[in-house]
Design a protein around this motif. Structure first.
Motif, mmCIF file in Angstrom:
data_model
loop_
_atom_site.group_PDB
_atom_site.id
_atom_site.type_symbol
_atom_site.label_atom_id
_atom_site.label_comp_id
_atom_site.label_asym_id
_atom_site.label_seq_id
_atom_site.Cartn_x
_atom_site.Cartn_y
_atom_site.Cartn_z
ATOM 1 N N MET A 1 148.004 163.182 52.598
ATOM 2 C CA MET A 1 148.597 162.214 53.529
ATOM 3 C C MET A 1 147.933 160.858 53.311
ATOM 4 N N ALA A 2 148.718 159.828 53.047
ATOM 5 C CA ALA A 2 148.166 158.494 52.824
ATOM 6 C C ALA A 2 147.883 157.808 54.144
ATOM 7 N N ILE A 3 147.048 156.784 54.098
ATOM 8 C CA ILE A 3 146.823 155.960 55.281
ATOM 9 C C ILE A 3 148.091 155.171 55.572
ATOM 10 N N ASP A 4 148.604 155.290 56.760
ATOM 11 C CA ASP A 4 149.814 154.591 57.157
ATOM 12 C C ASP A 4 149.426 153.212 57.678
ATOM 13 N N THR A 5 149.451 152.235 56.781
ATOM 14 C CA THR A 5 148.994 150.896 57.170
ATOM 15 C C THR A 5 149.991 150.185 58.081
ATOM 16 N N LYS A 6 151.184 150.747 58.246
ATOM 17 C CA LYS A 6 152.172 150.105 59.108
ATOM 18 C C LYS A 6 152.002 150.498 60.572
ATOM 19 N N LEU A 320 146.059 164.532 64.710
ATOM 20 C CA LEU A 320 144.920 163.622 64.633
ATOM 21 C C LEU A 320 143.962 164.065 63.528
ATOM 22 N N LEU A 321 143.702 165.364 63.451
ATOM 23 C CA LEU A 321 142.793 165.880 62.438
ATOM 24 C C LEU A 321 143.301 165.562 61.035
ATOM 25 N N ALA A 322 144.599 165.653 60.819
ATOM 26 C CA ALA A 322 145.166 165.345 59.502
ATOM 27 C C ALA A 322 144.923 163.880 59.140
ATOM 28 N N ARG A 323 145.115 162.987 60.104
ATOM 29 C CA ARG A 323 144.923 161.557 59.816
ATOM 30 C C ARG A 323 143.460 161.227 59.541
ATOM 31 N N ILE A 324 142.577 161.846 60.320
ATOM 32 C CA ILE A 324 141.149 161.607 60.080
ATOM 33 C C ILE A 324 140.765 162.103 58.694
ATOM 34 N N ALA A 325 141.208 163.303 58.336
ATOM 35 C CA ALA A 325 140.815 163.890 57.057
ATOM 36 C C ALA A 325 141.295 163.060 55.877
ATOM 37 N N SER A 326 142.534 162.616 55.920
ATOM 38 C CA SER A 326 143.056 161.845 54.791
ATOM 39 C C SER A 326 142.359 160.497 54.674
ATOM 40 N N GLN A 393 144.267 169.377 53.808
ATOM 41 C CA GLN A 393 144.496 167.937 53.931
ATOM 42 C C GLN A 393 143.679 167.159 52.900
ATOM 43 N N ALA A 394 142.443 167.597 52.673
ATOM 44 C CA ALA A 394 141.594 166.922 51.690
ATOM 45 C C ALA A 394 142.168 167.081 50.289
ATOM 46 N N LEU A 395 142.706 168.254 49.987
ATOM 47 C CA LEU A 395 143.321 168.474 48.684
ATOM 48 C C LEU A 395 144.533 167.569 48.502
ATOM 49 N N GLU A 396 145.390 167.502 49.516
ATOM 50 C CA GLU A 396 146.577 166.652 49.417
ATOM 51 C C GLU A 396 146.197 165.182 49.268
ATOM 52 N N ALA A 397 145.193 164.744 50.011
ATOM 53 C CA ALA A 397 144.767 163.348 49.912
ATOM 54 C C ALA A 397 144.182 163.057 48.542
ATOM 55 N N SER A 398 143.446 164.007 47.983
ATOM 56 C CA SER A 398 142.858 163.815 46.663
ATOM 57 C C SER A 398 143.935 163.778 45.584
ATOM 58 N N ILE A 399 144.961 164.602 45.717
ATOM 59 C CA ILE A 399 146.066 164.577 44.754
ATOM 60 C C ILE A 399 146.793 163.239 44.816
ATOM 61 N N GLU A 400 147.025 162.740 46.038
ATOM 62 C CA GLU A 400 147.704 161.458 46.174
ATOM 63 C C GLU A 400 146.887 160.326 45.568
ATOM 64 N N LEU A 401 145.567 160.357 45.804
ATOM 65 C CA LEU A 401 144.704 159.349 45.174
ATOM 66 C C LEU A 401 144.697 159.515 43.655
ATOM 67 N N GLY A 402 144.738 160.754 43.197
ATOM 68 C CA GLY A 402 144.777 161.001 41.762
ATOM 69 C C GLY A 402 146.022 160.441 41.115
ATOM 70 N N CYS A 403 147.162 160.548 41.793
ATOM 71 C CA CYS A 403 148.405 159.995 41.269
ATOM 72 C C CYS A 403 148.372 158.474 41.216
ATOM 73 N N LYS A 404 147.730 157.847 42.204
ATOM 74 C CA LYS A 404 147.706 156.384 42.289
ATOM 75 C C LYS A 404 146.566 155.753 41.491
ATOM 76 N N ARG A 405 145.392 156.402 41.514
ATOM 77 C CA ARG A 405 144.208 155.804 40.888
ATOM 78 C C ARG A 405 143.809 156.488 39.588
ATOM 79 N N GLY A 406 144.393 157.646 39.352
ATOM 80 C CA GLY A 406 144.032 158.429 38.193
ATOM 81 C C GLY A 406 143.119 159.576 38.588
ATOM 82 N N PRO A 407 143.233 160.718 37.900
ATOM 83 C CA PRO A 407 142.398 161.868 38.218
ATOM 84 C C PRO A 407 140.962 161.654 37.751
#
Length: 604
Positions: A1-6, A320-326, A393-407
């Motif tokens: 889950m990405a940070i929802d800046t909106k 809330l826990l999902a947002r904190i974790a990501s 949640q940590a796995l999903e956030a890490s995958i999303e960062l990996g797609c955007k920033r590289g693994p």
């Protein structure tokens, strides 16, 4: 889950810090000028850290909304929903570089390696991080050194060299350096190592741990002999009886809580990068297995803040826990880039795997709010649900960062583009849980009322669990007499005026049987990438047989390490009960009676 800046801000209202938290921040974390005067408030500290960590965003996206991300980082810290390890709070945004909680330093069997490691250890401690060492490659005492056949001093004497070198180095200028050292069970000096801290003044800034293999445990169970291997020659030095050595470990741990155990075969079954080598080292408190020179960037979610009320029921707020974790995963990944590493080797080692450790604190407080006793099957079930959710949640956030920033650089062959080779860790959280105003890590509450010896005995802080205070008030039993009795003896279950349901709910560390301690650690280990740092607390009258059984159960259930501590087995300990807390209790109760309000714990 990405940070929802909106949709910033997305978190809860900012709670007030307890007096104990403010004292810790003032003593250790807030910035000072050249004269020693504090020049920063706690709120300013959180903003300082948030801005520094968010500044990394532009390295990956020039259009990044750093203001929104700074706000997100600030809110999870100032809201006491998440806190990073102490080094990040100390150093981020100050010009000092280390952000990691600890690292591991290799010590090879040569004088050059030893003294290079001593120098680097001093640098790391000055930067604010603890260190994990493994001395298993050091030749035994009395072995050949150069042209002399019996000149080697052995690992225990070398550990003393490191201890003396780092003893007076204050981490980040605020506390003495913390180290953990392990030695393989098959090292020829293992018996000397087991007894290294028989004198409690020896190696006072080192925690000792024996690396126990599967082969040794099987031989110990069968009473068989096992070989000691000289690391220089790889030949058999001699044979010892495994059961007798195991009993010596148990005896010494019974006497003063050390050594602990770690199980490297179990650790390496979860090694995320076996192509880089086996994991022989663990970080300063045993929670993070690492490769040589890797730093561990850690942070913990405050579970006491994720419970919300619905009518007369409380439940876990998983949204809330999902947002904190990501958000926390992004925060910790940024810390890796923000760190100023002491050597090129440590930078390369850390960035090639980008290991982070997202953990928890406040478990006992969460269970209190849910009205679930710590030593119950329901508690074990909830613990597994919470940690499995965080891991996912940590796995999903890490995958999303990996797609955007590289693994991470050595991720090749992994079907998922992971940013971080490992993502979850359960650290002790001793100091940051004080700041967050919650129980430490996944431990049961030490006592409902106790005195905390802080800052080398300079301060004694009264700690009254806020959930117990609230429940006792509602039951009409929160009196000065009860609190004085509790601070003297810590036996809530023996107080005749306390309702049975409160006695059952507010079970304390020494009432929790060892089996439940181990079950809880196992529940978290199942859903933790790295390891779990936890202490099995034993009453003073526990015997050696009970402790030996704990160690065996820990191995059999699949834990990666185990530490047990028998109450009062050391001359000094951080938590205590007794008459020395009565003055603090009376000050507190006088203030309560004067104000007529329910106030947060330790406001005396």
């Amino acid at each position: 889950m990405a940070i929802d800046t909106k949709s910033m801000p997305i978190y809860l209202d900012k709670p007030s810090l307890s007096p104990n938290a403010k004292l810790v921040l003032e003593k250790r974390y807030l910035r000072r000028d050249e004269t020693g005067e504090i020049i920063e408030t706690p709120d300013e500290m959180f903003w300082r850290v948030a801005r520094a960590v968010a500044s990394v965003e532009h390295s990956y996206d020039l259009q990044a909304d750093t203001e929104a991300i700074t706000s997100a980082f600030y809110e999870i810290m100032a809201g006491l929903l998440f806190l990073p390890n102490s080094s990040a709070l100390l150093n981020a945004g100050t010009g000092r570089g280390q952000m990691a909680g600890s690292m591991v330093l290799p010590v090879e069997d040569s004088l050059d390696s030893v003294f290079d490691a001593v120098k680097l250890a001093v640098m790391v401690h000055r930067g604010g991080s603890g260190i994990g060492f493994d001395f298993s490659s050091i030749r035994p005492s009395g072995d050949r050194a150069g042209s002399r056949p019996d000149a080697a001093i052995g690992p225990v004497a070398l550990i003393d060299v490191f201890s003396r070198a780092t003893q007076n180095i204050r981490q980040g200028g605020i506390r003495r350096g913390c180290n953990a050292v392990s030695l393989s069970i098959d090292h020829p000096d293992i018996v000397e190592f087991i007894r290294a801290k028989a004198d409690q003044s020896s190696l006072s800034n080192f925690y000792t741990c024996v690396a126990i293999t599967d082969d040794f445990m099987q031989r110990a169970k069968q009473g068989m002999d096992y070989p000691l291997i000289n690391p220089r020659t790889r030949g058999v030095s001699r044979w010892l009886n495994a059961k007798e050595v195991f009993d010596q470990i148990v005896d010494q741990a019974w006497r003063n809580g050390e050594p602990g155990l770690n199980f490297p075969d179990r650790i390496n079954r979860d090694n995320p990068t076996p192509q880089l080598g086996a994991l022989h080292h663990v970080s300063g408190c045993g929670e993070q297995p690492l490769l040589p020179n890797e730093f561990a960037h850690l942070g913990s979610i405050n579970l006491s803040r994720i419970v919300k009320s619905e009518g007369d029921q409380n439940r876990i707020d998983f949204d809330l826990l999902a947002r904190i974790a990501s958000t926390a995963v992004r925060f910790l990944d940024n810390l890796i880039d923000l760190t100023d590493y002491p050597t090129v080797e440590s930078m390369l080692a850390t960035k090639r795997t980008r290991k982070i450790g997202l953990g928890v604190m406040g478990l006992a407080d969460m269970l209190f709010q849910l009205k679930i006793p710590y030593d119950s099957e329901q508690a074990i079930k909830v613990a597994g649900q919470v940690m499995s959710f965080i891991q996912r949640q940590a796995l999903e956030a890490s995958i999303e960062l990996g797609c955007k920033r590289g693994p991470y650089p050595v991720c090749a062959g992994n079907r998922m583009l992971l940013r971080n080779a490992s993502r979850t860790t359960i650290a002790p959280t001793g100091t940051i849980s004080l700041i967050a105003g919650c129980t430490p890590s996944i431990e049961p509450v030490f006592a409902t009322v106790f005195v905390r010896n802080a800052f080398k005995g300079e301060h004694q802080m009264l700690d009254i669990n806020p959930h117990f205070e609230k429940a006792a008030r509602q039951a009409g039993v929160f009196t000065s007499d009860l609190i004085e009795r509790l601070v003297r003896c810590n036996h809530l279950h023996q107080q005749p005026d306390v309702p049975e349901e409160l006695k059952r709910l507010f079970v304390t560390a020494h009432q929790v049987s060892p089996e439940w301690h181990i079950k809880m650690q196992a529940a978290f280990q199942e859903f933790t990438d790295a390891a779990v740092s936890k202490t099995v607390n034993l009453p003073h009258n526990a015997d050696r047989e009970e402790l030996g059984s704990i160690f065996t159960q820990a191995y059999d259930i699949g834990l990666k390490g185990i530490t047990a501590y028998r109450d009062q087995s050391r001359s000094s300990q951080p938590f205590c009960t007794g008459d020395n807390g009565i003055c603090l209790v009376r000050k507190y109760m006088n203030r309560v009676e004067k104000d007529g309000n329910i106030i947060t714990p330790s406001q005396c």
